[in-house]
Write a protein that holds these residues in place. Sequence first.
Motif, PDB file in Angstrom:
ATOM      1  N   THR A 117       0.826  -1.216   0.000  1.00 52.30           N
ATOM      2  CA  THR A 117       0.000   0.000   0.000  1.00 52.30           C
ATOM      3  C   THR A 117       0.855   1.259   0.000  1.00 52.30           C
ATOM      4  N   ILE A 118       2.102   1.134   0.427  1.00 50.24           N
ATOM      5  CA  ILE A 118       2.973   2.310   0.525  1.00 50.24           C
ATOM      6  C   ILE A 118       3.200   2.935  -0.853  1.00 50.24           C
ATOM      7  N   VAL A 119       3.342   2.109  -1.877  1.00 52.90           N
ATOM      8  CA  VAL A 119       3.700   2.618  -3.206  1.00 52.90           C
ATOM      9  C   VAL A 119       2.675   3.603  -3.755  1.00 52.90           C
ATOM     10  N   PHE A 154       8.974   4.101   1.420  1.00 53.94           N
ATOM     11  CA  PHE A 154       8.277   5.338   1.063  1.00 53.94           C
ATOM     12  C   PHE A 154       9.218   6.295   0.336  1.00 53.94           C
ATOM     13  N   PHE A 155      10.400   6.499   0.900  1.00 51.36           N
ATOM     14  CA  PHE A 155      11.322   7.457   0.284  1.00 51.36           C
ATOM     15  C   PHE A 155      11.972   6.895  -0.972  1.00 51.36           C
ATOM     16  N   GLU A 156      12.110   5.600  -1.063  1.00 57.23           N
ATOM     17  CA  GLU A 156      12.590   5.009  -2.310  1.00 57.23           C
ATOM     18  C   GLU A 156      11.662   5.368  -3.463  1.00 57.23           C
ATOM     19  N   VAL A 157      10.357   5.313  -3.213  1.00 55.00           N
ATOM     20  CA  VAL A 157       9.388   5.678  -4.247  1.00 55.00           C
ATOM     21  C   VAL A 157       9.470   7.176  -4.552  1.00 55.00           C
ATOM     22  N   LEU A 158       9.550   8.012  -3.517  1.00 50.22           N
ATOM     23  CA  LEU A 158       9.656   9.459  -3.743  1.00 50.22           C
ATOM     24  C   LEU A 158      10.852   9.777  -4.627  1.00 50.22           C
ATOM     25  N   PHE A 159      11.997   9.184  -4.307  1.00 49.33           N
ATOM     26  CA  PHE A 159      13.195   9.455  -5.101  1.00 49.33           C
ATOM     27  C   PHE A 159      13.045   8.924  -6.530  1.00 49.33           C
TER      28      PHE A 159
END
Length: 389
Positions: A140-142, A174-179
Amino acid sequence: MDSDVLTTGKGPVANLAARRAAGQIHSDPVQEKVVLRLQAVHDQLAALAAHPAKSGFWSRLGQGLGVGGAPKPPAGPHGLYIWGPVGRGKSMLMDLFFADAPVAKKRRVHFNEFMLEVHERLHRRREELAARGAPPEDDTIVPIARAVAAEARLLCFDEFQVTNIADAMILARFFEVLFDEGVTVISTSNRAPDDLYKNGLQRDRFLPFIELVKQRLEVLELGGAQDYRMERLRNLDVYLTPLGAWADKKLDEAFRAMTDGADGEPRVLRTQGRDVEVPRAAPGCAMAHFLDWCAKPMGAADFLCIAEHFHTVILAEIPKMGPDNRDKAARFVTMIDSFYEKKVKFVCSAATSPDKLYVDGDGAFEFQRTVSRLMEMQSPEYLALDHIA
């Protein structure tokens, strides 16, 4: 963000120079080095805004698809993680950068507030899926992180810290997706990346986030011997009596002095599943009325949460107390104990001197420790102690 930030439209270097010229700050060689790195990010963002990605089919194909099948916006520059002790000007420099950042979709937010929003969005999405009878998502995070990336191409986080396992377990993903979505991140923190979530539960599962930060953000230390907030604090009266308009004005001046002139805004903290409301807050500094905290069912965990988030607390209108309002007095005692434990700097207005706040009746003897601490918390020695976050 501080509404009084001087803006030139040219970026943080010019904005810092404008503040110096206005006599608001002194020259600081350590700040100068950091602001040059912020200016570099500003210039990269400006170049990106001046030459947006082409809208053709092959260009969109090369960019990949973002939320809702739309082409992804072009990736922004890598960001910065600025850390160092309190009072060195981290938040001020980030505000000078944010004020002129040439990005249409940008957001500056306290990190704790941001994570509360993330958890609420995750919870809401799971509820919506369940209501439709849809199977649970594998991750769900993605989709939540992608939605955040679509809303803000520049995210500026103030007071980055990780204190609970719920945040720690999702941050790397979460931050992997943001980046990956090309979001530029600027962050300030009192801790170096390697010290985040130190001694936390299941910290080994958090370590990938630390490595991600060091890979994807430029880590800068803003140190220096000069603690500007401490210098301002020494010039303030930290215990004001009697109560009245004069004391109210002095407390407001103290708040602005400790926050580079910020108006402040309400903030909600979270501890042990409870919301802790702070009526007025700015980076490192909280302000409330005695009744905001001592007339509500708050306990040690709530006050420790406040103490961990703010190095300075300003409290208005402490009354004389006695057996008829012993419940409020008991919360006040717990509050002072918590602030004392974390070496919070305490500025207040009160009806009378500490030794006369609670002098008669049941509970007066127990209050004497609080009297002693209130006296010590006014001393130069106490004010010079480092805040324990």
